[in-house]
Design an enzyme around this catalytic site. Sequence first.
Site, PDB file in Angstrom:
ATOM      1  CG  ASP A  79      -0.256  -0.214   2.239  1.00  0.00           C
ATOM      2  OD1 ASP A  79       0.632  -0.829   2.204  1.00  0.00           O
ATOM      3  OD2 ASP A  79      -0.703   0.681   3.547  1.00  0.00           O
ATOM      4  CD  GLU A 146       3.691   0.454   6.766  1.00  0.00           C
ATOM      5  OE1 GLU A 146       5.125   0.379   7.414  1.00  0.00           O
ATOM      6  OE2 GLU A 146       3.399   1.236   5.887  1.00  0.00           O
TER       7      GLU A 146
END
Length: 484
Positions: A79, A146
């Site tokens: 991400d 994350e």
Amino acid sequence: MSKEILNLKPKQLWKHFYDLTQIPRPTGQMKEVTKHVIDFGKSLGLEVKQDKTGNVLIVKPATKGMEKAPVVILQSHLDMVPQKNSDVKHDFTKDPIETKIEGNLVKAKSTTLGADNGIGAAAMMAVLEDKTLKHGKIEALFTVDEEVGMVGASGLKKGFLSGSILLNLDTEEIGELCVGCAGGVDVNAEWEFKDVEVPKGDIAYKVTLKGLRGGHSGTEIHLGRANANKLMAYFLKNAISDYEVRLASIDGGSLRNAIPRESFAIVTLPEEDEKDFVKLVKEYEKIFKGEYKAVEHNLSFKAAKTDLPATLIPEEIQDGLINAVVGCQNGVISMLTDFEGIVETSTNLARVKSEPGRIIAQMLARSSSESRKEKIASSLESIFALAGAKVSIENDYPGWQPNAQSETLNMMSKLYKDTYKEDAHVVVVHAGLECGIILSSTPGLDIVSFGPTILNAHSPDEYVEVDTVETFYDYLVKTLEKIK
């Protein structure tokens, strides 16, 4: 869509990074990018697994003669932080990232680039694809989500990984070998209320603070950059006190791990105070520019007349919010004593946003010390609770404690010196890395984190230095060959 980066070296890495820029992958939207990685692994004929959280593991067998080498886990997150300026049209859920090359830098066009951690993920894909490399068995772990709460790493179960060495590819300075990081915890404050009527005879203004640099609330929190939420609150407190200003709405910052760059407030005031109010705005712009003249070169603080809002925030809620924001600790709280120049504890007052009947304030507290992390979270809780807010503390994740006896660190330090004729810098970073969380599900791992030079992550000014990407990948390949 510019494809210039496809001509950069190493070509395999930049090809995979380009592919990642074409897939919208803000935190929370992982389905398309994980499918891309899964399909990639399967196309190579490699073993591919996905856990319930969404993390993807691709296993590449050892090359001939390296079968007895320790199993190495390579790890990056998929991400990215979606940040843009308010006047930029870009939908991170649909639009690809447009890249550009400026000299030795790769940037995005007015948005975050996603080099954090797209370069690391692309390097892993290049390693998996290259049949000429020498290495032991590799487990390539692509974690999800994350950037908000370390969700992917927190969801890992014991037994999903079998490696004994973890190379995390999420550090952002070439030549640094990271062996420890801060833990973090989210602090949330919320007020609920009934909106009230606008006093008769009032006029309305929209106050806009923008042009701040923002940045990563871990790695750049010590650089003295302005926090838009704090500056707006300082102004509003004075305006309310002196000119009977009332707050209708406020919207500042966006993500917990990004230093807030913009804040917007709609206020009302008696018409007879209009000239003094406009003058106060100009005075505060001058004050803010003076305070941050060495750091914030594009700061803009303006007020423009606007339509009268339908309702206002009650005075007691308005005052409680502003006093709490002014009073709460923000920025660096303490420094490490055994690693010079590294922040130990900090807070980021990341988000202040109102909507009808509700206001939220969101903060991220970080520390290398678990006890100090608890203390600063408790301090924030107390300040906002005293201001009448309902406060919750969640998404607590541990730091990663340094291991000075690491065999992998010693080997990599020597390899760096032998290869590049200079010493690598062993560091502990204030940013949150997934290493400590992964260590809790896979005890006994020997961990080192490294990467290319990426600056201004989590802001539209993010860039990666091209030559460091080539060095980073060369070093990664040599490290894998050296682990025998």
